[in-house]
Design an enzyme around this catalytic site. Structure first.
Site, PDB file in Angstrom:
ATOM      1  CB  THR A  40      -0.960   0.184   1.095  1.00  0.00           C
ATOM      2  OG1 THR A  40      -1.820  -1.324   1.286  1.00  0.00           O
ATOM      3  CG2 THR A  40      -1.911   1.301   1.566  1.00  0.00           C
ATOM      4  CG  HIS A  43      -0.350   0.653  -4.562  1.00  0.00           C
ATOM      5  ND1 HIS A  43      -0.252   0.378  -6.051  1.00  0.00           N
ATOM      6  CD2 HIS A  43      -0.445  -0.656  -3.956  1.00  0.00           C
ATOM      7  CE1 HIS A  43      -0.398  -0.799  -6.309  1.00  0.00           C
ATOM      8  NE2 HIS A  43      -0.371  -1.669  -5.062  1.00  0.00           N
TER       9      HIS A  43
HETATM   10 ZN   LIG Z   1       0.271  -3.271   5.254  1.00  0.00          ZN
END
Ligand SMILES: [Zn+2]
Ligand SMILES: [Zn+2]
Length: 347
Positions: A40, A43
Site C-alpha cells: 500500500t 502505491h
Molecule cells: Zn500493510
C-alpha cells in the site's frame, strides 16, 4: 517531529518537520520505533490509480508499526505510558450493524491509519486506545513492526481448519511466507507454495515448505504427484492477486475444498465457475485482521511456539534508518526481499 509527508496529491514523499499529533480523550500517543513498508505504501509513493482512489493529500503514510506509549487521553482506561505496542490500522465506526455485533473487521465505515488519516511514518502517531495492541511478551521492534501483515497471514491461514489438511499457497511474498509457518503451527500435512522469484522460493524452502513451485517452470498438478497427493488440496490460500493464480488453484483443489483469498486482483480475472459449483468449493474473501481475535492468536502463537517466532522474525530481511527511506522503498519494491523495516530512532 520528522515525518514522511506527502504535501500534495502526486508522486513522492518528503522527510520534513511536521507538528506532533495531539491525542483526544480516547486516544494514545505513541513514539514510533519501527515501521514496516507495505505494498500500500508503494502505491501511495507512486500515487497510482489505486492510491488516488483510496487516499487524499496532504497526508502521512505508514500503518505497520511498533512503538512506546508516551501519552494517554483522559478517558483511556487500560493502556499506560511506557507500554510497548503495535496498532490495528483500521479505525471502525462502532455503531454500524457489524460493529455492534462484534464483527468490527466488517465495519462499513472504516478509516485507515496512513491512508485516510495520518499514519506512522513519523516520530509519533495517535490512534484510539481500542486500536492499540499491548505486547506483554518479549517482542523485538522488528517483529512488532510486522504484526499488521502477520495478522493478514494469520487471518487468511486460519480462515478454515488446517489440521491434517494439504494446503496450497499462491504467492510467496512476505505474507505468503508467513502463512507457511502459521499453517505448520496449525497442523497442516503437506504445504506447497508458488511464485516465480527464485529468492522467495528459496526463503519458502528455508521455512520448511514441502514444495516451492516455480510456476514459470512447472505446474502445480505435477508437484501434487511428487508429494504423493492423490485427490487435490483441501485448503487454498490465494495471496498473489495474480490473474492466473486463483484459476490454477481451483484446478488443483479436492472436491469440497476451501479457498481463502487475500490477494487483490487489479482487474477482471476469469475462473472456471462450473468447477466451483460442481466441485462444491467455498471461496472466502479476507481483508485486514479480525478485531481482535487475530491479534490474540498472533500473540498466543508467538508466545507458545519458539520455531514460529524464529520463522516470522526471519521474514524481515532489511532494516534501514528512517533517514534512508528512499533506499528502503526501493528495496521493498524488489522481488528478492522479505519485509523491509524503517528504524525511526535513526531519523
Ligand atoms: Zn500493510
Ligand atoms: Zn462500523
Amino acid at each position: 517531529m520528522k515525518a514522511l509527508f506527502k504535501p500534495n496529491p502526486g508522486p513522492g514523499f518528503e522527510l520534513v518537520d511536521r507538528p506532533e499529533p495531539t491525542p483526544g480523550p480516547d486516544d494514545v500517543k505513541i513514539r514510533v520505533l519501527t515501521t514496516g513498508i507495505c505494498g500500500t505504501d508503494l502505491h501511495l509513493l507512486e500515487w497510482d490509480k489505486s492510491a488516488q482512489s483510496m487516499a487524499q493529500a496532504p497526508m502521512i503514510a505508514g500503518h505497520e508499526f511498533y512503538g512506546e506509549v508516551v501519552e494517554v487521553g483522559s478517558d483511556v482506561r487500560k493502556v499506560k505510558v511506557g507500554d510497548r505496542v503495535s496498532g490495528e490500522g483500521h479505525i471502525v465506526c462502532g455503531v454500524c450493524r457489524n460493529c455492534r455485533a462484534g464483527r468490527r473487521q466488517m465495519c462499513i465505515h472504516t478509516s485507515s491509519v496512513g491512508v485516510q488519516r495520518d499514519g506512522a511514518f513519523a516520530e509519533f502517531v495517535v490512534i484510539p486506545e481500542t486500536n492499540t495492541w499491548v505486547h506483554h511478551g518479549d517482542i523485538s521492534p522488528e517483529l512488532g513492526a510486522i504484526f499488521d501483515p502477520f495478522g493478514n497471514a494469520v487471518h487468511t491461514a486460519l480462515a478454515f481448519p488446517l489440521l491434517g489438511e494439504d494446503v496450497l499457497i499462491t504467492g510467496a511474498g512476505p505474507i505468503g511466507l508467513m502463512a507457511i509457518a502459521v499453517a505448520r503451527h496449525a497442523g497442516a500435512r503437506k504445504i506447497a507454495i508458488t511464485d516465480v522469484s527464485p529468492t522467495r522460493l528459496r526463503m519458502a524452502e528455508d521455512l520448511g515448505v514441502d514444495a516451492a513451485i516455480d510456476v514459470s517452470q512447472s505446474r502445480i498438478a505435477e508437484v501434487q504427484k511428487e508429494l504423493g497427493m492423490v485427490e487435490g488440496f483441501d485448503v487454498g490460500l490465494e495471496m498473489s492477486g495474480h490473474p492466473t493464480a486463483l484459476g490454477e488453484m481451483i484446478e488443483n483443489m479436492n472436491h469440497g475444498g476451501n479457498i481463502a483469498i487475500l490477494g487483490l486482483p487489479t482487474g477482471d480475472i476469469s475462473i472456471d465457475w462450473a468447477k466451483v459449483v460442481t466441485h462444491m468449493l467455498t471461496l472466502k474473501g479476507i481483508y485486514g485482521r479480525e478485531m481482535y481475535e487475530t491479534w490474540y492468536a498472533m500473540s498466543a502463537m508467538l508466545g507458545s511456539n519458539p520455531a514460529l517466532r524464529t520463522a516470522i522474525s526471519s521474514i524481515v530481511t532489511d532494516v534501514f534508518p528512517a533517514a534512508e527511506w528512499e533506499q528502503a522503498f526501493s528495496a521493498a519494491k524488489s522481488a528478492g526481499r522479505g519485509k523491509v523495516v524503517l528504524d525511526w530512532s535513526k531519523v
